[in-house]
Motif scaffolding. Structure first.
Motif, PDB file in Angstrom:
ATOM      1  N   ARG A  94      68.558-151.925  78.322  1.00  0.00           N
ATOM      2  CA  ARG A  94      67.547-152.642  79.099  1.00  0.00           C
ATOM      3  C   ARG A  94      67.086-153.873  78.325  1.00  0.00           C
ATOM      4  O   ARG A  94      66.942-153.839  77.107  1.00  0.00           O
ATOM      5  CB  ARG A  94      66.330-151.730  79.359  1.00  0.00           C
ATOM      6  CG  ARG A  94      66.622-150.535  80.235  1.00  0.00           C
ATOM      7  CD  ARG A  94      66.802-150.926  81.696  1.00  0.00           C
ATOM      8  NE  ARG A  94      65.558-151.424  82.274  1.00  0.00           N
ATOM      9  CZ  ARG A  94      64.636-150.647  82.864  1.00  0.00           C
ATOM     10  NH1 ARG A  94      64.826-149.342  82.933  1.00  0.00           N
ATOM     11  NH2 ARG A  94      63.541-151.162  83.385  1.00  0.00           N
ATOM     12  N   LEU A  95      66.858-154.963  79.063  1.00  0.00           N
ATOM     13  CA  LEU A  95      66.359-156.216  78.464  1.00  0.00           C
ATOM     14  C   LEU A  95      67.275-156.686  77.329  1.00  0.00           C
ATOM     15  O   LEU A  95      66.818-157.142  76.279  1.00  0.00           O
ATOM     16  CB  LEU A  95      64.921-156.024  77.963  1.00  0.00           C
ATOM     17  CG  LEU A  95      63.896-155.640  79.046  1.00  0.00           C
ATOM     18  CD1 LEU A  95      62.595-155.165  78.407  1.00  0.00           C
ATOM     19  CD2 LEU A  95      63.626-156.804  79.973  1.00  0.00           C
ATOM     20  N   HIS A  96      68.579-156.583  77.556  1.00  0.00           N
ATOM     21  CA  HIS A  96      69.547-156.875  76.499  1.00  0.00           C
ATOM     22  C   HIS A  96      69.546-158.335  76.066  1.00  0.00           C
ATOM     23  O   HIS A  96      70.087-158.670  75.014  1.00  0.00           O
ATOM     24  CB  HIS A  96      70.950-156.478  76.949  1.00  0.00           C
ATOM     25  CG  HIS A  96      71.425-157.250  78.144  1.00  0.00           C
ATOM     26  ND1 HIS A  96      71.231-156.808  79.436  1.00  0.00           N
ATOM     27  CD2 HIS A  96      72.074-158.448  78.243  1.00  0.00           C
ATOM     28  CE1 HIS A  96      71.741-157.687  80.275  1.00  0.00           C
ATOM     29  NE2 HIS A  96      72.266-158.690  79.587  1.00  0.00           N
ATOM     30  N   GLY A  97      68.938-159.230  76.847  1.00  0.00           N
ATOM     31  CA  GLY A  97      68.893-160.643  76.471  1.00  0.00           C
ATOM     32  C   GLY A  97      68.154-160.907  75.171  1.00  0.00           C
ATOM     33  O   GLY A  97      68.330-161.963  74.556  1.00  0.00           O
ATOM     34  N   ALA A  98      67.332-159.946  74.738  1.00  0.00           N
ATOM     35  CA  ALA A  98      66.644-160.093  73.448  1.00  0.00           C
ATOM     36  C   ALA A  98      67.573-159.763  72.284  1.00  0.00           C
ATOM     37  O   ALA A  98      67.305-160.161  71.144  1.00  0.00           O
ATOM     38  CB  ALA A  98      65.412-159.193  73.397  1.00  0.00           C
ATOM     39  N   LEU A  99      68.676-159.051  72.584  1.00  0.00           N
ATOM     40  CA  LEU A  99      69.567-158.590  71.524  1.00  0.00           C
ATOM     41  C   LEU A  99      70.903-159.330  71.497  1.00  0.00           C
ATOM     42  O   LEU A  99      71.425-159.632  70.422  1.00  0.00           O
ATOM     43  CB  LEU A  99      69.835-157.087  71.693  1.00  0.00           C
ATOM     44  CG  LEU A  99      68.623-156.160  71.615  1.00  0.00           C
ATOM     45  CD1 LEU A  99      69.029-154.734  71.979  1.00  0.00           C
ATOM     46  CD2 LEU A  99      67.995-156.198  70.237  1.00  0.00           C
ATOM     47  N   LEU A 100      71.460-159.593  72.666  1.00  0.00           N
ATOM     48  CA  LEU A 100      72.755-160.251  72.761  1.00  0.00           C
ATOM     49  C   LEU A 100      72.543-161.717  73.114  1.00  0.00           C
ATOM     50  O   LEU A 100      71.906-162.021  74.118  1.00  0.00           O
ATOM     51  CB  LEU A 100      73.628-159.566  73.824  1.00  0.00           C
ATOM     52  CG  LEU A 100      73.914-158.080  73.572  1.00  0.00           C
ATOM     53  CD1 LEU A 100      74.701-157.488  74.730  1.00  0.00           C
ATOM     54  CD2 LEU A 100      74.663-157.884  72.260  1.00  0.00           C
ATOM     55  N   LYS A 101      73.099-162.622  72.315  1.00  0.00           N
ATOM     56  CA  LYS A 101      72.776-164.034  72.449  1.00  0.00           C
ATOM     57  C   LYS A 101      73.964-164.905  72.854  1.00  0.00           C
ATOM     58  O   LYS A 101      73.896-166.122  72.728  1.00  0.00           O
ATOM     59  CB  LYS A 101      72.176-164.541  71.128  1.00  0.00           C
ATOM     60  CG  LYS A 101      70.879-163.816  70.735  1.00  0.00           C
ATOM     61  CD  LYS A 101      69.814-163.945  71.813  1.00  0.00           C
ATOM     62  CE  LYS A 101      68.562-163.164  71.490  1.00  0.00           C
ATOM     63  NZ  LYS A 101      67.764-163.715  70.417  1.00  0.00           N
ATOM     64  N   PRO A 154      71.230-164.300  59.476  1.00  0.00           N
ATOM     65  CA  PRO A 154      70.052-164.895  60.110  1.00  0.00           C
ATOM     66  C   PRO A 154      69.171-163.804  60.716  1.00  0.00           C
ATOM     67  O   PRO A 154      69.670-162.836  61.305  1.00  0.00           O
ATOM     68  CB  PRO A 154      70.655-165.786  61.216  1.00  0.00           C
ATOM     69  CG  PRO A 154      72.039-166.102  60.746  1.00  0.00           C
ATOM     70  CD  PRO A 154      72.505-164.872  60.012  1.00  0.00           C
ATOM     71  N   GLY A 155      67.861-163.934  60.528  1.00  0.00           N
ATOM     72  CA  GLY A 155      66.937-162.970  61.114  1.00  0.00           C
ATOM     73  C   GLY A 155      66.616-161.778  60.251  1.00  0.00           C
ATOM     74  O   GLY A 155      65.974-160.828  60.712  1.00  0.00           O
ATOM     75  N   THR A 156      67.035-161.801  58.969  1.00  0.00           N
ATOM     76  CA  THR A 156      66.745-160.661  58.091  1.00  0.00           C
ATOM     77  C   THR A 156      65.508-160.891  57.223  1.00  0.00           C
ATOM     78  O   THR A 156      65.245-160.117  56.310  1.00  0.00           O
ATOM     79  CB  THR A 156      67.949-160.344  57.175  1.00  0.00           C
ATOM     80  OG1 THR A 156      68.417-161.554  56.562  1.00  0.00           O
ATOM     81  CG2 THR A 156      69.085-159.731  57.968  1.00  0.00           C
ATOM     82  N   THR A 170      67.154-158.143  62.520  1.00  0.00           N
ATOM     83  CA  THR A 170      65.850-157.490  62.459  1.00  0.00           C
ATOM     84  C   THR A 170      64.849-158.176  63.385  1.00  0.00           C
ATOM     85  O   THR A 170      64.107-157.509  64.120  1.00  0.00           O
ATOM     86  CB  THR A 170      65.312-157.524  61.017  1.00  0.00           C
ATOM     87  OG1 THR A 170      66.302-157.032  60.126  1.00  0.00           O
ATOM     88  CG2 THR A 170      64.050-156.684  60.888  1.00  0.00           C
ATOM     89  N   SER A 171      64.813-159.501  63.365  1.00  0.00           N
ATOM     90  CA  SER A 171      63.850-160.216  64.206  1.00  0.00           C
ATOM     91  C   SER A 171      64.123-159.958  65.679  1.00  0.00           C
ATOM     92  O   SER A 171      63.197-159.894  66.500  1.00  0.00           O
ATOM     93  CB  SER A 171      63.897-161.715  63.910  1.00  0.00           C
ATOM     94  OG  SER A 171      65.147-162.265  64.229  1.00  0.00           O
ATOM     95  N   GLU A 172      65.402-159.782  66.037  1.00  0.00           N
ATOM     96  CA  GLU A 172      65.735-159.560  67.445  1.00  0.00           C
ATOM     97  C   GLU A 172      65.374-158.154  67.910  1.00  0.00           C
ATOM     98  O   GLU A 172      64.950-157.973  69.062  1.00  0.00           O
ATOM     99  CB  GLU A 172      67.228-159.858  67.659  1.00  0.00           C
ATOM    100  CG  GLU A 172      67.510-161.353  67.615  1.00  0.00           C
ATOM    101  CD  GLU A 172      68.945-161.707  67.291  1.00  0.00           C
ATOM    102  OE1 GLU A 172      69.326-162.864  67.547  1.00  0.00           O
ATOM    103  OE2 GLU A 172      69.679-160.847  66.769  1.00  0.00           O
ATOM    104  N   VAL A 173      65.508-157.162  67.049  1.00  0.00           N
ATOM    105  CA  VAL A 173      65.092-155.818  67.465  1.00  0.00           C
ATOM    106  C   VAL A 173      63.566-155.768  67.613  1.00  0.00           C
ATOM    107  O   VAL A 173      63.047-155.068  68.496  1.00  0.00           O
ATOM    108  CB  VAL A 173      65.598-154.733  66.482  1.00  0.00           C
ATOM    109  CG1 VAL A 173      64.859-154.756  65.158  1.00  0.00           C
ATOM    110  CG2 VAL A 173      65.464-153.347  67.112  1.00  0.00           C
TER     111      VAL A 173
END
Length: 281
Positions: A253-260, A35-37, A223-226
């Motif tokens: 920093r701001l890891h909530g965009a990467l770790l779900k 997902p997200g590729t 990819t979408s999350e980075v």
């Protein structure tokens, strides 16, 4: 009719070959990947590159294959007959066209996206075998056969949540979108953030790949999350020095965009705790 990518979508050579092979063979292109590729976005970019309209059919767990063809609203017809509505004499007034019907009768060739086919029941792909193979179907209520005017470019996406039937796979051209390597990801980021400073880009992508490759991670960031993470870094006006991590936390920093999910956050907290313990010895 050849796909070669667009200014806003970095298509690797093997992906370009797959799209054009499916077009040449007039077979559906089945695209799998994390997902997200960019699987869904691929269909939109193929439509943009070939200058074709796109019809999108987003599949849910409750979606039935017949809904892609048409739906007959018998309840409305019964109600109208009780009210004396003259429309009831023509059953066609109660036929609701599905996405496949729209694609088949389009005035020009279109791109038909069947998105996340693996969300539906296991029988869903089999129920579409003949329609996608022959590019026609029968409407029993009216007795007519709907045939495609211009064979659509069919792109089907799957997140690999369940296996698809062999008979369905045989009729598709298959491509797996691998997660991009560092150089390809750098190109993708440059398309979206052309003014990103080199030092910040290098530091951010280094941290991202370190995070993604951490053993035990339940959900690897996509990819979408980075891209979301980089957008936040720019919005907060952070630079490469701001991303430097101290021993107190292994989290970026701001890891909530990467770790779900909380398991992955706890994993990095444990790693930081272990690192501090080792440093004291």
């Amino acid at each position: 009719m050849k796909f070669s990518g667009t200014d806003s979508y970095v298509a690797t050579d093997d992906l370009t070959v797959a799209v054009n092979a499916a077009i040449t063979l007039e077979r559906p292109l089945l695209v799998k990947g994390e997902p997200g590729t960019g699987k869904t976005e691929l269909a939109r970019q193929v439509a943009a590159s070939l200058d074709l309209p796109i019809i999108e059919w987003h599949i849910k767990s409750t979606t039935r294959a017949a809904q892609g063809l048409y739906e007959y609203d018998a309840v409305s017809r019964l109600r109208d007959s009780q009210l004396g509505d003259p429309r009831v004499s023509d059953v066609a007034n109660y036929i609701r066209k599905g996405k496949l019907w729209q694609a088949f009768e389009a005035e020009e060739r279109v791109v038909l996206l069947i998105d996340e086919i693996d969300k539906a029941d296991i029988e869903f792909p089999n129920d579409l075998l003949q329609e996608l193979d022959r590019m026609e179907f029968h409407v029993y209520e009216t007795g007519e056969t709907i045939r495609t005017r211009h064979r659509p470019v069919v792109i089907i996406t799957s997140n690999n949540e369940k296996e698809l039937p062999d008979a369905f796979l045989r009729r598709c051209f298959f491509h797996y979108i691998r997660f991009p390597d560092a150089e390809t990801l750098r190109q993708i980021v440059s398309v979206h953030f052309p003014d990103l400073k080199e030092h910040l880009l290098t530091t951010a992508l280094t941290q991202f790949f370190e995070l993604r490759e951490t053993p035990g991670l339940k959900k690897k960031p996509s990819t979408s999350e980075v891209l979301d993470w980089l957008r936040l870094l720019l919005a907060e006006d952070l630079d490469a020095e701001d991303l430097r991590r101290d021993g107190a936390s292994a989290l970026p920093r701001l890891h909530g965009a990467l770790l779900k999910n909380e398991q992955d956050v706890h994993l990095f907290e444990r790693l930081a705790f272990m690192a501090r313990g080792s440093a004291r010895r």
